[in-house]
Motif scaffolding. Structure first.
Motif, short mmCIF file in Angstrom:
data_model
loop_
_atom_site.label_atom_id
_atom_site.label_comp_id
_atom_site.label_asym_id
_atom_site.label_seq_id
_atom_site.Cartn_x
_atom_site.Cartn_y
_atom_site.Cartn_z
N LEU A 35 -4.70 4.65 0.28
CA LEU A 35 -3.75 3.55 0.51
C LEU A 35 -2.80 3.88 1.67
CD1 LEU A 35 -2.84 2.56 -3.16
CD2 LEU A 35 -3.91 1.07 -1.47
N GLY A 39 0.80 -1.22 0.00
CA GLY A 39 0.00 0.00 0.00
C GLY A 39 0.83 1.26 0.00
N ILE A 86 -6.90 -2.47 0.45
CA ILE A 86 -5.85 -2.91 -0.46
C ILE A 86 -6.44 -3.66 -1.65
CG2 ILE A 86 -3.74 -4.29 -0.65
CD1 ILE A 86 -3.42 -1.87 1.13
N SER A 141 -2.93 2.13 5.54
CA SER A 141 -1.70 1.45 5.99
C SER A 141 -1.19 2.04 7.29
CB SER A 141 -0.62 1.56 4.90
OG SER A 141 -1.04 0.94 3.70
N SER A 192 1.27 3.87 -3.15
CA SER A 192 0.89 5.25 -2.86
C SER A 192 2.01 6.20 -3.27
CB SER A 192 0.58 5.41 -1.38
OG SER A 192 0.29 6.76 -1.05
#
Length: 344
Positions: A260, A81, A215, A264, A85
């Motif tokens: 994302l 993630g 995700i 995370s 990103s």
């Protein structure tokens, strides 16, 4: 006939990219297996295999399924993630130093999460599933602020303004988090300090389930937009001439990148540099085309975080080094190297 060498070269690059993806995938699996065998309580490879097939003792099952596997799975997910990103942010802004940590996105998500965990318990299932949403709110507000300050109507999104604005906003968010920690109880202060160092604190299957939908939904969407990102890399005027709705596509991709990173950070703490290192290493391996660059970035990010987490659990047993510190040991020198080589 003139197109034959070009087609052969393109095929070679594609085959090389597929080979790199296969190698990285195999490395992630290998480190995954090693990580299952790593910890203060020793489990041999045979013990792990027996436990996976339901033949281990109750103690071995508890260690593997309740403590190690959730953490390892989370490491893989947040690595993917954060790296994707960062890849989106670098592609959209055309800034080689763009990263959700450096630009302040992680700090915005972290501030919202810290506010939540400071006043509410996080053991119940409902708050756990709310964390990514709250992190998204914090990251979204931060990203909106950074974008509005860095964007100029007739000049577009300047890489220099974006980087400097992000660093300034991140510094402000970090200062706010430090002020808030002064009012916490000793127990919560210890937790927040560990979280800020980048410790993967979400270590059960509830946290895996809270992160997994983000995700699973966002990565395929971003991969689907790979060709759009290739067009955006040509520059705003060229992309507009090719029919791309530049501002709309930029906002969609940035929203995916923020989501994302936020989801995370909600379970991983302040792990930085993954979004910077992953895309750069992936670009060296497979080139700039996002059809290969995005999945390669995801695998490099997963490999980096799971390796760092495994090393952090192994080096100073029975104590642990937060994963974020291990990543920073690698990432900080790499960031300085890129800073000397990149024109922002």
């Amino acid at each position: 006939m003139d197109n034959v060498p070009f087609m052969m070269n393109d095929k070679r690059k594609r085959n090389r990219g597929i080979l790199m993806l296969s190698v990285l995938g195999a490395l992630v699996v290998i480190v995954f297996i090693i990580s299952m065998n790593t910890g203060y309580i020793r489990l041999s490879p045979m013990d792990v295999m027996r436990t996976l097939f339901g033949l281990g003792t109750n103690k071995q099952s508890l260690i593997l399924f309740e403590f190690r596997l959730p953490r390892i799975v989370i490491s893989v997910l947040i690595g993917a993630g954060l790296a994707v990103s960062g890849c989106i942010m670098q592609g959209v802004s055309r800034n080689a130093l763009a990263d959700p940590g450096i630009l302040g996105i992680n700090a915005g998500a972290g501030l919202m999460v810290m506010l939540f965990i400071s006043f509410y318990p996080t053991t119940a299932a409902a708050p756990v599933f709310l964390l990514p949403v709250l992190a998204l709110v914090g990251a979204g507000l931060t990203a909106t602020l950074i974008y509005s300050l860095a964007y100029k109507r007739h000049q577009g999104l300047s890489p220099t303004r974006l980087l400097l604005t992000g660093i300034a906003v991140a510094a402000g968010m970090s200062a706010a988090m430090i002020v808030l920690t002064l009012k916490l109880s000793p127990e919560k202060y210890q937790f927040v300090a560990t979280w800020m160092a980048g410790s993967i604190w979400g270590m059960n299957w509830k946290f895996v389930l809270s992160l997994l939908p983000w995700i699973v939904i966002l990565l395929p969407y971003v991969f689907y937009k790979a060709q759009v990102m290739n067009v955006l890399n040509l520059g705003e005027q060229t992309a507009t001439g090719l029919g791309a709705r530049v501002s709309r596509e930029q906002l969609k991709l940035l929203a995916a990148a923020v989501a994302l990173a936020a989801s995370s950070v909600a379970v991983s703490g302040g792990i930085g540099f993954v979004g910077l290192i992953g895309p750069h290493l992936a670009r060296r391996l497979v080139g700039p085309k996002h059809q290969l660059l995005l999945p390669t970035s995801a695998l490099v990010g997963s490999l980096l975080v799971i390796t760092a987490d495994t090393l952090g659990r192994w080096v100073l047993q029975p104590s642990e080094i937060p994963t974020g510190i291990v990543v920073a040991v690698i990432g900080a020198p790499y960031f300085l190297y890129l800073l000397t080589k990149t024109r922002v």
